[in-house]
Design an enzyme around this catalytic site. Structure first.
Site, PDB file in Angstrom:
ATOM      1  N   GLU A 239       0.812  -1.225   0.000  1.00 13.85           N
ATOM      2  CA  GLU A 239       0.000   0.000   0.000  1.00 13.85           C
ATOM      3  C   GLU A 239       0.841   1.268   0.000  1.00 13.85           C
ATOM      4  O   GLU A 239       0.568   2.203  -0.743  1.00 13.85           O
ATOM      5  CB  GLU A 239      -0.920   0.037   1.232  1.00 13.85           C
ATOM      6  CG  GLU A 239      -2.244  -0.676   1.041  1.00 13.85           C
ATOM      7  CD  GLU A 239      -2.076  -2.176   1.075  1.00 13.85           C
ATOM      8  OE1 GLU A 239      -0.993  -2.626   1.477  1.00 13.85           O
ATOM      9  OE2 GLU A 239      -3.015  -2.882   0.708  1.00 13.85           O
TER      10      GLU A 239
ATOM     11  N   HIS B  48     -13.787  -0.460   5.416  1.00 17.27           N
ATOM     12  CA  HIS B  48     -13.784  -1.742   6.083  1.00 17.27           C
ATOM     13  C   HIS B  48     -14.777  -1.649   7.218  1.00 17.27           C
ATOM     14  O   HIS B  48     -15.865  -1.160   7.050  1.00 17.27           O
ATOM     15  CB  HIS B  48     -12.369  -2.048   6.553  1.00 17.27           C
ATOM     16  CG  HIS B  48     -12.131  -3.496   6.748  1.00 17.27           C
ATOM     17  ND1 HIS B  48     -10.998  -3.987   7.319  1.00 17.27           N
ATOM     18  CD2 HIS B  48     -12.876  -4.570   6.461  1.00 17.27           C
ATOM     19  CE1 HIS B  48     -11.054  -5.287   7.366  1.00 17.27           C
ATOM     20  NE2 HIS B  48     -12.177  -5.682   6.846  1.00 17.27           N
TER      21      HIS B  48
END
Lengths: 364, 341
Positions: free
Chosen positions: B89, B140
């Site tokens: 990431e 999330h």
């Protein structure tokens, strides 16, 4: 002792007309205590010598490893079933196919050594000492779970086992962060084994599409490394012992790449066949299944009989079924517990709910 | 004529109604589109329109996207425009920043927002402090509106339905500033009617403008993302009891459209905010603070109330999870408390 055994066997067999008694008697009395096997030589990086190329397997260890691997296999398959029946929610990453890694690793270290892993953690949860019941009940979110139902699949812990981590890289940083970890571990000669469970895919992407070099055991750079056959529990054990000795002798950290394979997709929401063929999966099952490989070793060297192993299978199945029964009938945690354990060692305090009139008590 | 008398009574509402009627004569009928499809359409249109636009992230190309949001795009645009990244990431967020600085228009997808925390240094320090375009990301378990909304230099948008998803992603791609788009994974598969004007390739939703989803007179209910749907449900229930809620869909977190909220509060005299995120230092807290600072404060007949996620780490067991997020009953309760009924 021998005479008693003979008597018992013939009593049992009197009801079974087909099997010649003599064959069974020979098998039950002539087990070896141990056997020596050749294991695959590990590829080495920055090491003059590596783990031994032979390993001794005692009957006792053989049966133990077999039972543990079979238990992990059955547990994961049960989790698959429970997930499809919607008893398990959220993310669930199964490790069937990789059993030799967990069992071999545990066999090569001490229970007092510390282990931390990623989200594909159920195998370690078991080898590190959590019961099947507490693992499955955690997956189903019940109060009998090892995290009381509050953690789920990726957040299971026990003594000397730090989970179970959901964020890729949190356990032993990937990419830039792992370079930082390698650097500091080597710089300070930390007794740390960095393990790469190389199952050929990162989620749905083959390693050849994601890594400039797929020789993960070399990517510690200045750090020595080993490439290990992760489907052979003995190979993993010997490599782990070697790596552990290396660290304990003060030489610093070491990288261990375990070449392994997962039968399931990355997680339960990944069928696992869009980026690899069914033939490939079948092939691994047929030629390199870790449980099958161990079974062959045990039976062919007369450490135990096929029947004995089958009995273990039956025992394991029963244990898993019992645990699943518990996991699906145990009650969910009480609502009052929603705010417990936010802090540790803290006097109780109030926690806000969905609005200012809903209050929960938080106890450490 | 109904149109004329409508104009006299409620100017804003009726004008938009007129516009709707006009489009209805010339454009195709409204169709059902899921949020996922809307995002896909939005990205597809922008990829086609501007060759500097590209998408990078984990599993976005050959796997069609972890949540299938980018399905079909790799097949259509190929390796140069749709790029699978390794699981790094920090790395690929940095690449996106660099690409944008060099004049490209990257769409950088974080599979879940938790993963984006690995790259938050790039998003906050590099992206926010430099002018360029950034992230689309799936949420999330927790809401990151407050985290990113805190940061000057970023724009933060939060779509609720398919129309929002499509219009906002297109605006985000065309904006020269870094834009964080907070997609809610639970909404991907939900179908919504996509009105005719939203089917146009030039359909954009302006960043920084809220939408009144349901006009009302008794109380202002402000929300963003999935909770907007819960608020509309609550409003329907309360309507039967004679309570008419004005439900505002924020659409943008930063820059916040406080004017629309103020105008509404000055009409209804009551305010509740609803969000999925934690209560402390959150979106609702910011709205309440700003209301106090502006003209609408003197119009409040009761203190403003926040409905939020519970102030606990997101638990796993179903009963605990259900009580950690605001439910319709919590919204109804808060509305009635505020109205003292």
């Amino acid at each position: 002792m021998k005479k008693m055994l003979v008597a018992a066997v013939s009593r049992v067999l009197s009801g079974v007309s087909q099997k010649p008694a003599s064959r069974v008697l020979v098998a039950s009395c002539n087990y070896s205590n141990d056997a020596t096997f050749e294991i695959k030589k590990c590829d080495l990086h920055h090491l003059e010598e590596g783990p031994p190329v032979t390993a001794v397997l005692t009957r006792q260890d053989g049966l133990k490893y077999y039972k543990t691997m079979q238990t992990i296999r059955r547990m994961e398959l049960k989790a698959d079933q429970l997930y499809k029946q919607k008893f398990i929610r959220g993310f669930c990453h199964l490790c069937d196919g990789q059993e030799a890694c967990y069992v071999g690793l545990e066999a090569g270290v001490n229970p007092t050594d510390h282990i931390i892993t990623s989200y594909r953690s159920h195998g370690f949860c078991y080898t590190r000492g959590l019961s099947i019941r507490s693992i499955l009940a955690e997956l189903t979110g019940r109060k009998g779970g090892c995290a009381k139902g509050k953690g789920g699949s990726m957040h299971m812990y026990c003594k000397n086992f730090y989970g179970g981590n959901g964020i890729v890289g949190a356990q032993g940083p990937l990419g830039g962060q792992i370079a930082e970890a390698y650097n500091m571990a080597a710089l300070w000669k930390l007794p740390c084994i960095f393990i790469c469970e190389n199952n050929r895919y990162g989620m749905g992407t083959a390693i050849t599409r994601a890594a400039a070099s797929i020789d993960y055991y070399k990517r510690g750079n200045f750090m020595p490394g080993l490439k290990v056959d992760g489907m052979d529990v003995l190979c993993v054990r010997e490599a782990t012992k070697f790596a552990a000795d290396y660290c304990r002798s003060g030489k610093g950290p070491i990288v261990m790449e375990l070449q392994t394979y997962r039968y399931h997709g990355h997680s339960m929401s990944d069928p696992g066949v869009s980026y690899r063929t069914r033939e490939e999966i079948q092939n691994v099952r047929g030629k390199s299944d870790p449980i099958m490989l161990l079974q062959d070793k045990i039976v062919n060297s007369h450490l135990a009989s096929v029947e004995e192993l089958k009995e273990i299978d039956v025992e394991v199945r029963k244990e898993i079924d019992d645990a699943a029964e518990f996991a699906t009938t145990d009650p969910e945690p009480a609502l009052e517990e929603i705010a417990h354990h936010i802090y540790s060692d803290n006097p109780p305090f109030e926690v806000r709910g969905a609005n200012q009139w809903v209050k929960f008590k938080s106890i450490s | 004529m109904a149109g004329v008398s409508g104009l006299v009574r409620r100017p804003l509402q009726q004008v938009s109604g007129l516009l709707r009627r006009r489009f209805h004569q010339t454009a195709p009928a409204a169709l059902q589109v899921t949020v996922r499809e809307a995002l896909n359409q939005g990205m597809d249109e922008e990829l086609e329109r501007d060759e500097k636009v590209f998408l990078l992230g984990e599993e976005v190309a050959q796997y069609d996207g972890a949540y299938k949001v980018s399905r079909g795009l790799w097949k259509k645009y190929g390796d140069k425009r749709i790029i699978d990244t390794p699981i790094s990431e920090m790395g690929f967020a940095g690449i996106a920043v660099g690409a944008a600085m060099a004049g490209l228009r990257p769409i950088c997808e974080f599979m879940t927002f938790n993963f984006s925390m690995q790259a938050i240094d790039q998003v906050i320090n590099s992206a926010a402090k430099t002018y360029y375009m950034s992230g689309v990301a799936a949420q999330h378990s927790q809401c990151f509106a407050a985290w990113y909304g805190h940061c000057p230099g970023l724009k933060v948008v939060s779509p609720w339905n398919s129309e929002d998803a499509k219009g906002l992603i297109k605006s985000a791609i065309r904006d020269n500033n870094p834009v964080v788009m907070l997609e809610n994974e639970l909404m991907y598969g939900v179908p919504f009617e996509l009105p005719p004007e939203a089917q146009s390739k030039d359909f954009l939703i302006p960043i920084g403008k809220a939408k009144i989803e349901r006009p009302g007179t008794h109380i202002t209910v402000v929300a963003h993302s999935r909770p907007v749907g819960h608020c509309l449900e609550a409003a329907t229930v309360l309507s039967k009891e004679g309570i008419e809620c004005e439900v505002i869909n924020m659409r943008t977190i930063r820059p916040m459209d406080i004017e629309t909220i103020e105008a509404s509060v000055m009409k209804t005299n009551h305010l509740i905010t609803v969000e999925g995120g934690w209560p402390q230092f959150g979106v609702g807290a910011e709205i309440c603070a700003r209301i106090m600072e502006g003209p609408a404060f003197n119009f409040l007949d009761a203190p403003a109330v926040r409905v939020t996620g519970a102030d606990v780490p997101m638990p796993y067991a179903k009963i605990l999870e259900d009580n950690s997020v605001p439910q319709v009953k919590d919204i109804i309760f808060a509305i009635k408390k505020t109205l003292n009924v």
